[in-house]
Design an enzyme around this catalytic site. Structure first.
Site, short mmCIF file in Angstrom:
data_model
loop_
_atom_site.label_atom_id
_atom_site.label_comp_id
_atom_site.label_asym_id
_atom_site.label_seq_id
_atom_site.Cartn_x
_atom_site.Cartn_y
_atom_site.Cartn_z
N CYS A 38 0.73 -1.43 -0.02
CA CYS A 38 -0.22 0.23 0.20
C CYS A 38 0.76 1.30 -0.50
O CYS A 38 1.70 1.39 0.89
CB CYS A 38 -0.60 -0.33 0.83
SG CYS A 38 -2.12 1.52 1.82
N SER A 40 0.71 3.47 1.50
CA SER A 40 1.06 4.46 3.34
C SER A 40 2.25 3.56 3.48
O SER A 40 2.75 3.87 4.48
CB SER A 40 -0.26 3.95 4.00
OG SER A 40 -1.44 4.02 3.04
N HIS A 43 4.73 5.82 1.53
CA HIS A 43 5.06 6.48 2.43
C HIS A 43 6.31 6.27 3.89
O HIS A 43 6.94 7.81 4.02
CB HIS A 43 4.33 7.55 2.82
CG HIS A 43 3.04 7.85 1.50
ND1 HIS A 43 3.38 8.37 0.54
CD2 HIS A 43 1.75 8.42 1.63
CE1 HIS A 43 2.78 9.07 0.02
NE2 HIS A 43 1.77 8.63 0.65
N HIS A 59 -0.06 -3.55 6.31
CA HIS A 59 -0.87 -3.02 6.99
C HIS A 59 -1.96 -4.00 5.95
O HIS A 59 -3.15 -3.64 6.83
CB HIS A 59 -1.07 -2.86 7.28
CG HIS A 59 -1.30 -1.16 6.58
ND1 HIS A 59 -0.35 -0.65 5.67
CD2 HIS A 59 -2.37 -0.41 5.80
CE1 HIS A 59 -0.72 0.22 4.71
NE2 HIS A 59 -1.72 0.23 4.70
N CYS A 162 -7.10 -3.03 2.86
CA CYS A 162 -6.79 -1.82 3.17
C CYS A 162 -7.12 -0.51 1.96
O CYS A 162 -8.51 -0.53 2.38
CB CYS A 162 -5.40 -1.06 3.85
SG CYS A 162 -5.24 0.80 3.62
ZN LIG Z 1 -2.81 1.37 3.18
#
Ligand SMILES: [Zn+2]
Ligand SMILES: [Zn+2]
Length: 362
Positions: A38, A40, A43, A59, A162
């Site tokens: 993902c 995220s 990042h 996640h 997610c």
């Molecule tokens: Zn995510």
């Protein structure tokens, strides 16, 4: 067991042998089947957000329950499950008010002084976003898990953990797109492609996909977009979107987390339109909103984790997949081994990947 670890001062992951602790009260041990990469994760990998290190990233995952701790109800070994970072207490004002995805006292890692869930030679490894999916086993709080229909392929189920839930939920629960409306989706990664599918399922008749990468727009068109806009680095993105259908849109969904796209998401709205920001923008960053535009009944809002408790949301999305309404296979750019995780993130950095899925051997 093997896991992908983010060490101090690094922007890539190291595959190492680590240990998982015994199952504690209200915890569930899961054998990981698949984990999605993902944005995220990227990042945090690139240091845009600080997290304690060393930590095990990831996640977005699905797997099979191996063991449950004392006090766990509703799960048993053998259950097929999806994990979610949005753990919840079920008791705080937000949980009781129907916003458990914003729980004020969300159960997370074990308390200080207790044995950590994940460790390497006895030293703690931090659990990323309550999950740490890039690991052969997952030890999580029971409120991070939802049981799903066993007919659902577990590799694709990971995506629902997610990106899919964030994108679909933003369309269904926050934007509340109605049949016949026009929707622009800015950013065609996992969340954006999910939002495009959400708009299609909701009955939107004009769905404008926006991205820098033309190959992602081709996929977006296959998944339900009716128009494609390649954002030009020096162009006016809002004008490009308006030009695609000859007027402002009823809804825009921003799935990038950047100032330029968030600005365009608001400025491309028609009278009475709503912009929903889903992308993760670093703290302190601001974007301009023309005050005059608000007066024509326009709205700017955010959506987090699909604006719904994931235990309600995810089984619905599984059912949509099983009924052929939701195309998850079309969102997967490649299936990779845990050892290839850095290659997957490199593709994401270049804006090439849709969703890469790590498939675990076990
Ligand atoms: Zn995510
Ligand atoms: Zn709560």
């Amino acid at each position: 067991m093997k896991a992908a670890i983010l060490e101090d001062g690094r922007t890539d992951l190291d595959i190492q042998e680590i240990s998982v602790d015994g199952v504690g009260p209200n915890e569930v041990l899961i054998r990981t089947v698949a984990a999605g990469l993902c944005h995220s994760d990227l990042h945090h990998l690139d240091g845009m957000f600080e997290i304690p290190r060393p930590s095990v990233l990831g996640h977005e995952s699905a797997g099979v329950v191996e063991e449950v701790g004392s006090g766990v109800e509703g799960f048993a070994p053998g259950d097929h499950v999806i994990t979610c970072l949005a753990t919840f207490c079920g008791k705080c004002d937000r949980c009781l008010g129907g916003r458990s995805y914003l729980c004020e006292s969300a159960p997370s890692a074990r308390a200080a002084g207790e044995r950590p869930r994940l460790h390497r030679n006895g030293a703690e490894l931090h659990q990323f976003l309550n999950v740490s999916s890039f690991s052969e086993m997952l030890l999580v709080h029971e409120s991070a898990v939802v049981r799903i229909d066993e007919r659902m392929p577990l590799d694709l189920a990971a995506l629902i953990g997610c990106g899919v839930t964030t994108g679909l939920g933003a369309v269904f629960n926050k934007a509340q797109v109605r049949p016949g409306q026009s929707v622009a989706v800015l950013g065609c990664g996992g969340i954006g492609l999910s939002a495009i599918q959400g708009a299609r399922i909701a009955g939107a008749t004009e769905i404008i996909a926006v991205d820098l990468n033309p190959s992602k727009l081709e996929v977006a068109m296959e998944l339900g977009a009716t128009h494609a806009v390649v954002s030009e680095p020096n162009g006016n993105l809002a004008d490009q979107i308006r030009d695609a259908i000859g007027r402002g849109v009823d809804h825009s969904l921003e799935a990038v987390g950047a100032v330029a796209t968030a600005t365009a998401a608001f400025e491309c709205l028609g009278v009475g339109g709503t912009a929903t920001i889903v992308g993760l923008m670093p703290g302190g960053r601001t974007f301009p909103v023309q005050g005059r535009m608000l007066l024509d009944d326009r709205k700017l809002q955010g959506s987090y984790m699909g604006t719904e408790n994931f235990r309600l949301a995810m089984p619905k999305y599984v059912e949509m997949y099983l009924q052929g309404k939701l195309n998850l296979e079309g969102m997967v750019s490649s299936r990779i081994a845990l050892e290839d995780v850095n290659r997957g993130f490199d593709a994401m950095r270049k804006g090439e990947a849709l969703r890469d899925l790590i498939i675990f051997d076990g």
